[in-house]
Motif scaffolding. Structure first.
Motif, PDB file in Angstrom:
ATOM      1  N   ASP A  13      76.853  53.514  15.676  1.00  0.00           N
ATOM      2  CA  ASP A  13      77.571  52.635  14.756  1.00  0.00           C
ATOM      3  C   ASP A  13      78.090  51.364  15.445  1.00  0.00           C
ATOM      4  O   ASP A  13      79.034  50.729  14.978  1.00  0.00           O
ATOM      5  CB  ASP A  13      78.724  53.377  14.093  1.00  0.00           C
ATOM      6  N   ALA A  14      77.446  50.985  16.545  1.00  0.00           N
ATOM      7  CA  ALA A  14      77.864  49.785  17.286  1.00  0.00           C
ATOM      8  C   ALA A  14      77.823  48.552  16.380  1.00  0.00           C
ATOM      9  O   ALA A  14      76.968  48.432  15.500  1.00  0.00           O
ATOM     10  CB  ALA A  14      76.963  49.567  18.500  1.00  0.00           C
ATOM     11  N   VAL A  15      78.750  47.643  16.632  1.00  0.00           N
ATOM     12  CA  VAL A  15      78.818  46.376  15.911  1.00  0.00           C
ATOM     13  C   VAL A  15      78.372  45.286  16.881  1.00  0.00           C
ATOM     14  O   VAL A  15      78.891  45.182  17.994  1.00  0.00           O
ATOM     15  CB  VAL A  15      80.256  46.092  15.416  1.00  0.00           C
ATOM     16  N   ILE A  16      77.415  44.495  16.451  1.00  0.00           N
ATOM     17  CA  ILE A  16      76.878  43.439  17.302  1.00  0.00           C
ATOM     18  C   ILE A  16      77.073  42.116  16.577  1.00  0.00           C
ATOM     19  O   ILE A  16      76.762  41.993  15.382  1.00  0.00           O
ATOM     20  CB  ILE A  16      75.389  43.705  17.599  1.00  0.00           C
ATOM     21  N   GLU A  17      77.619  41.134  17.298  1.00  0.00           N
ATOM     22  CA  GLU A  17      77.920  39.843  16.702  1.00  0.00           C
ATOM     23  C   GLU A  17      77.385  38.709  17.572  1.00  0.00           C
ATOM     24  O   GLU A  17      77.571  38.721  18.778  1.00  0.00           O
ATOM     25  CB  GLU A  17      79.429  39.666  16.547  1.00  0.00           C
ATOM     26  N   ARG A  18      76.751  37.765  16.915  1.00  0.00           N
ATOM     27  CA  ARG A  18      76.316  36.534  17.577  1.00  0.00           C
ATOM     28  C   ARG A  18      77.171  35.404  17.037  1.00  0.00           C
ATOM     29  O   ARG A  18      77.279  35.223  15.820  1.00  0.00           O
ATOM     30  CB  ARG A  18      74.849  36.238  17.290  1.00  0.00           C
ATOM     31  N   VAL A  19      77.781  34.655  17.944  1.00  0.00           N
ATOM     32  CA  VAL A  19      78.579  33.498  17.562  1.00  0.00           C
ATOM     33  C   VAL A  19      77.674  32.266  17.670  1.00  0.00           C
ATOM     34  O   VAL A  19      77.181  31.941  18.754  1.00  0.00           O
ATOM     35  CB  VAL A  19      79.825  33.351  18.461  1.00  0.00           C
ATOM     36  N   ALA A  20      77.443  31.611  16.550  1.00  0.00           N
ATOM     37  CA  ALA A  20      76.565  30.440  16.508  1.00  0.00           C
ATOM     38  C   ALA A  20      77.293  29.211  17.040  1.00  0.00           C
ATOM     39  O   ALA A  20      78.521  29.211  17.200  1.00  0.00           O
ATOM     40  CB  ALA A  20      76.097  30.197  15.075  1.00  0.00           C
ATOM     41  N   GLU A  21      76.540  28.155  17.290  1.00  0.00           N
ATOM     42  CA  GLU A  21      77.120  26.909  17.810  1.00  0.00           C
ATOM     43  C   GLU A  21      78.218  26.360  16.912  1.00  0.00           C
ATOM     44  O   GLU A  21      79.176  25.763  17.398  1.00  0.00           O
ATOM     45  CB  GLU A  21      76.016  25.846  17.964  1.00  0.00           C
ATOM     46  N   ASP A  22      78.105  26.573  15.607  1.00  0.00           N
ATOM     47  CA  ASP A  22      79.118  26.055  14.682  1.00  0.00           C
ATOM     48  C   ASP A  22      80.331  26.975  14.556  1.00  0.00           C
ATOM     49  O   ASP A  22      81.241  26.703  13.778  1.00  0.00           O
ATOM     50  CB  ASP A  22      78.505  25.793  13.303  1.00  0.00           C
ATOM     51  N   GLY A  23      80.339  28.069  15.326  1.00  0.00           N
ATOM     52  CA  GLY A  23      81.462  28.991  15.311  1.00  0.00           C
ATOM     53  C   GLY A  23      81.333  30.122  14.306  1.00  0.00           C
ATOM     54  O   GLY A  23      82.150  31.039  14.294  1.00  0.00           O
ATOM     55  N   SER A  24      80.313  30.070  13.468  1.00  0.00           N
ATOM     56  CA  SER A  24      80.126  31.161  12.511  1.00  0.00           C
ATOM     57  C   SER A  24      79.671  32.419  13.263  1.00  0.00           C
ATOM     58  O   SER A  24      79.057  32.350  14.327  1.00  0.00           O
ATOM     59  CB  SER A  24      79.106  30.778  11.434  1.00  0.00           C
ATOM     60  N   VAL A  25      80.011  33.565  12.697  1.00  0.00           N
ATOM     61  CA  VAL A  25      79.702  34.843  13.320  1.00  0.00           C
ATOM     62  C   VAL A  25      78.683  35.589  12.465  1.00  0.00           C
ATOM     63  O   VAL A  25      78.880  35.743  11.253  1.00  0.00           O
ATOM     64  CB  VAL A  25      80.978  35.696  13.495  1.00  0.00           C
ATOM     65  N   HIS A  26      77.605  36.022  13.099  1.00  0.00           N
ATOM     66  CA  HIS A  26      76.557  36.782  12.427  1.00  0.00           C
ATOM     67  C   HIS A  26      76.662  38.222  12.910  1.00  0.00           C
ATOM     68  O   HIS A  26      76.357  38.509  14.067  1.00  0.00           O
ATOM     69  CB  HIS A  26      75.184  36.191  12.725  1.00  0.00           C
ATOM     70  N   ARG A  27      77.117  39.112  12.036  1.00  0.00           N
ATOM     71  CA  ARG A  27      77.341  40.514  12.387  1.00  0.00           C
ATOM     72  C   ARG A  27      76.116  41.338  11.979  1.00  0.00           C
ATOM     73  O   ARG A  27      75.538  41.110  10.923  1.00  0.00           O
ATOM     74  CB  ARG A  27      78.577  41.033  11.672  1.00  0.00           C
ATOM     75  N   MET A  28      75.750  42.291  12.837  1.00  0.00           N
ATOM     76  CA  MET A  28      74.595  43.135  12.549  1.00  0.00           C
ATOM     77  C   MET A  28      74.811  44.538  13.096  1.00  0.00           C
ATOM     78  O   MET A  28      75.667  44.741  13.960  1.00  0.00           O
ATOM     79  CB  MET A  28      73.322  42.506  13.120  1.00  0.00           C
ATOM     80  N   ASP A  29      74.014  45.476  12.588  1.00  0.00           N
ATOM     81  CA  ASP A  29      74.053  46.828  13.123  1.00  0.00           C
ATOM     82  C   ASP A  29      72.963  46.964  14.183  1.00  0.00           C
ATOM     83  O   ASP A  29      72.253  45.998  14.501  1.00  0.00           O
ATOM     84  CB  ASP A  29      73.912  47.868  12.008  1.00  0.00           C
ATOM     85  N   VAL A  30      72.826  48.150  14.729  1.00  0.00           N
ATOM     86  CA  VAL A  30      71.884  48.371  15.832  1.00  0.00           C
ATOM     87  C   VAL A  30      70.447  48.027  15.425  1.00  0.00           C
ATOM     88  O   VAL A  30      69.736  47.324  16.147  1.00  0.00           O
ATOM     89  CB  VAL A  30      71.991  49.825  16.352  1.00  0.00           C
ATOM     90  N   ASP A  31      70.011  48.513  14.273  1.00  0.00           N
ATOM     91  CA  ASP A  31      68.630  48.247  13.843  1.00  0.00           C
ATOM     92  C   ASP A  31      68.382  46.764  13.612  1.00  0.00           C
ATOM     93  O   ASP A  31      67.338  46.240  14.002  1.00  0.00           O
ATOM     94  CB  ASP A  31      68.303  49.046  12.586  1.00  0.00           C
ATOM     95  N   ALA A  32      69.336  46.084  12.975  1.00  0.00           N
ATOM     96  CA  ALA A  32      69.176  44.649  12.718  1.00  0.00           C
ATOM     97  C   ALA A  32      69.164  43.848  14.022  1.00  0.00           C
ATOM     98  O   ALA A  32      68.542  42.793  14.096  1.00  0.00           O
ATOM     99  CB  ALA A  32      70.283  44.151  11.799  1.00  0.00           C
TER     100      ALA A  32
END
Length: 116
Positions: A13-32
Motif C-alpha cells: 500500500d505504498a504511496v508514491i508521489e512525484r512533485v512536478a516543476e510547477d509544484g503539483s503533486v502526482h500521487r500513485m500506487d505501486v502498480d501505477a
C-alpha cells in the motif's frame, strides 16, 4: 529489466508521489508507479541509462526510517544524450522484520541534452 525486486521492497500500500516543476503533486500506487517504468526500461526509447545517488541522509527512530538524497541520472533517450539531477525521499517501516518502503516522493530538475 525485471521490476519484481523493486516491487519486493515496496509495501503493497505504498504511496508514491512525484512533485512536478510547477509544484503539483502526482500521487500513485505501486502498480501505477511500476508499469510505465517497466515499459520505459524494457523498451527502445531509453538506452545506456544510469542513475546514482550522490548524497544522502538517513534518520532511524522507533522502527521507522527516512532517507533523503540527491541523485544524478544520464543516458540516451531516442538516441539523444540527456542528464538530470533530482531528489528523493523514502520512508521505511518494518514488516515481519524486513524494511519496506512505505512512501517515496521525488522531483527531477529539467533534463539537459545535446540539443540544449
Amino acid at each position: 529489466m525485471d521490476l519484481d525486486p523493486v516491487r519486493a521492497v515496496l509495501a503493497p500500500d505504498a504511496v508514491i508521489e512525484r512533485v512536478a516543476e510547477d509544484g503539483s503533486v502526482h500521487r500513485m500506487d505501486v502498480d501505477a508507479f511500476l508499469a510505465p517504468r517497466g515499459a520505459l526500461l524494457n523498451g527502445p526509447e531509453l538506452t545506456d541509462f544510469t542513475e546514482v545517488e550522490v548524497a544522502a541522509t538517513t534518520l532511524v527512530a522507533d522502527g521507522r526510517a527516512t532517507r533523503s538524497g540527491q541523485y544524478f541520472k544520464w543516458g540516451l533517450r531516442d538516441g539523444v544524450p540527456f542528464s538530470a539531477w533530482g531528489r528523493k525521499t523514502f520512508r521505511f517501516g518494518t514488516a515481519s522484520g524486513a524494511w519496506l518502503i512505505d512512501s517515496l516522493t521525488w522531483t527531477d530538475e529539467p533534463e539537459t541534452g545535446s540539443g540544449d
